[in-house]
Design an enzyme around this catalytic site. Sequence first.
Site, PDB file in Angstrom:
ATOM      1  CD  GLU A 119      -5.222  -5.961  -1.483  1.00 57.03           C
ATOM      2  OE1 GLU A 119      -4.654  -4.847  -1.373  1.00 57.03           O
ATOM      3  OE2 GLU A 119      -6.089  -6.365  -0.700  1.00 57.03           O
ATOM      4  CB  CYS A 128     -10.864  -2.873   0.080  1.00 59.23           C
ATOM      5  SG  CYS A 128     -10.110  -2.183  -1.405  1.00 59.23           S
ATOM      6  CB  CYS A 166      -5.164  -1.446  -1.947  1.00 60.83           C
ATOM      7  SG  CYS A 166      -6.540  -0.676  -1.109  1.00 60.83           S
ATOM      8  CB  CYS A 219      -8.404  -4.801  -4.011  1.00 58.90           C
ATOM      9  SG  CYS A 219      -7.326  -3.420  -3.594  1.00 58.90           S
ATOM     10  CG  ASN A 230      -0.367  -0.123   2.533  1.00 61.54           C
ATOM     11  OD1 ASN A 230       0.699  -0.728   2.697  1.00 61.54           O
ATOM     12  ND2 ASN A 230      -1.025   0.426   3.541  1.00 61.54           N
ATOM     13  CB  ILE A 231       1.804   3.630  -2.299  1.00 64.65           C
ATOM     14  CG1 ILE A 231       2.689   2.419  -2.627  1.00 64.65           C
ATOM     15  CG2 ILE A 231       2.612   4.930  -2.393  1.00 64.65           C
ATOM     16  CD1 ILE A 231       3.146   2.355  -4.085  1.00 64.65           C
ATOM     17  CD  GLU A 232      -1.577   4.787   4.492  1.00 63.58           C
ATOM     18  OE1 GLU A 232      -1.111   5.664   5.260  1.00 63.58           O
ATOM     19  OE2 GLU A 232      -2.256   3.809   4.875  1.00 63.58           O
TER      20      GLU A 232
HETATM   21  N1  THU Z   1      -5.353  -1.414   2.230  1.00 59.79           N
HETATM   22  C1  THU Z   1      -4.772  -2.232   1.299  1.00 59.79           C
HETATM   23  O1  THU Z   1      -3.593  -2.053   0.947  1.00 59.79           O
HETATM   24  N2  THU Z   1      -5.508  -3.233   0.773  1.00 59.79           N
HETATM   25  C2  THU Z   1      -6.812  -3.475   1.067  1.00 59.79           C
HETATM   26  O2  THU Z   1      -7.436  -4.319   0.438  1.00 59.79           O
HETATM   27  C3  THU Z   1      -7.464  -2.739   2.146  1.00 59.79           C
HETATM   28  C4  THU Z   1      -6.722  -1.571   2.675  1.00 59.79           C
HETATM   29  C5  THU Z   1      -4.585  -0.299   2.790  1.00 59.79           C
HETATM   30  C6  THU Z   1      -5.054   1.051   2.368  1.00 59.79           C
HETATM   31  C7  THU Z   1      -4.532   1.923   3.489  1.00 59.79           C
HETATM   32  O3  THU Z   1      -3.202   2.294   3.192  1.00 59.79           O
HETATM   33  C8  THU Z   1      -4.504   1.003   4.705  1.00 59.79           C
HETATM   34  O4  THU Z   1      -4.665  -0.318   4.204  1.00 59.79           O
HETATM   35  C9  THU Z   1      -5.596   1.284   5.712  1.00 59.79           C
HETATM   36  O5  THU Z   1      -6.842   1.287   5.106  1.00 59.79           O
END
Ligand code: THU
Length: 130
Positions: A55, A90, A53, A93, A42-44
């Site tokens: 995935e 999620c 996300c 994804c 995940n890259i915020e």
């Molecule tokens: N996140 C994912 O990388 N994959 C998912 O399927 C659900 C959520 C990440 C997004 C965010 O950076 C962190 O989890 C919290 O929601």
Amino acid sequence: MNDRELIERAVDAARCSHSPYSGFRVGAALLTSDGRVFNGCNIENSSYSLTICAERTAIFKAVSEGESRFEAIAVVGSADGDFSVPCPPCGACLQVMTEFCGDDFRVVLSDRSYKLSELMPNRFTADNIK
Ligand code: THU
């Protein structure tokens, strides 16, 4: 590559997570039909909605390199370094998986796997816009 190894690759991928806002590190390892593995994390972003996300990072990396046939994806996530608690993908994804993967595509979480069709039955596909 067995499921346990794929999970280990996902845990490796989570090390690269950029998650300063949530503190939740996610890693994914996507297995192609010809045995290649693409990692994603995940890259915020400070503009939160631009976060991607793990995935989708893995899937977009693979597709951008010419891969479009996939067998399985392992996903792990943790706020505290314990990656043994299942971290399901999620809905966004799952929808992106739907674009490239069939009913039998496997999503590996912790110690078991699920078919894409189990996690997202009756999903929106290209057939719906014919
Ligand atoms: N996140 C994912 O990388 N994959 C998912 O399927 C659900 C959520 C990440 C997004 C965010 O950076 C962190 O989890 C919290 O929601």
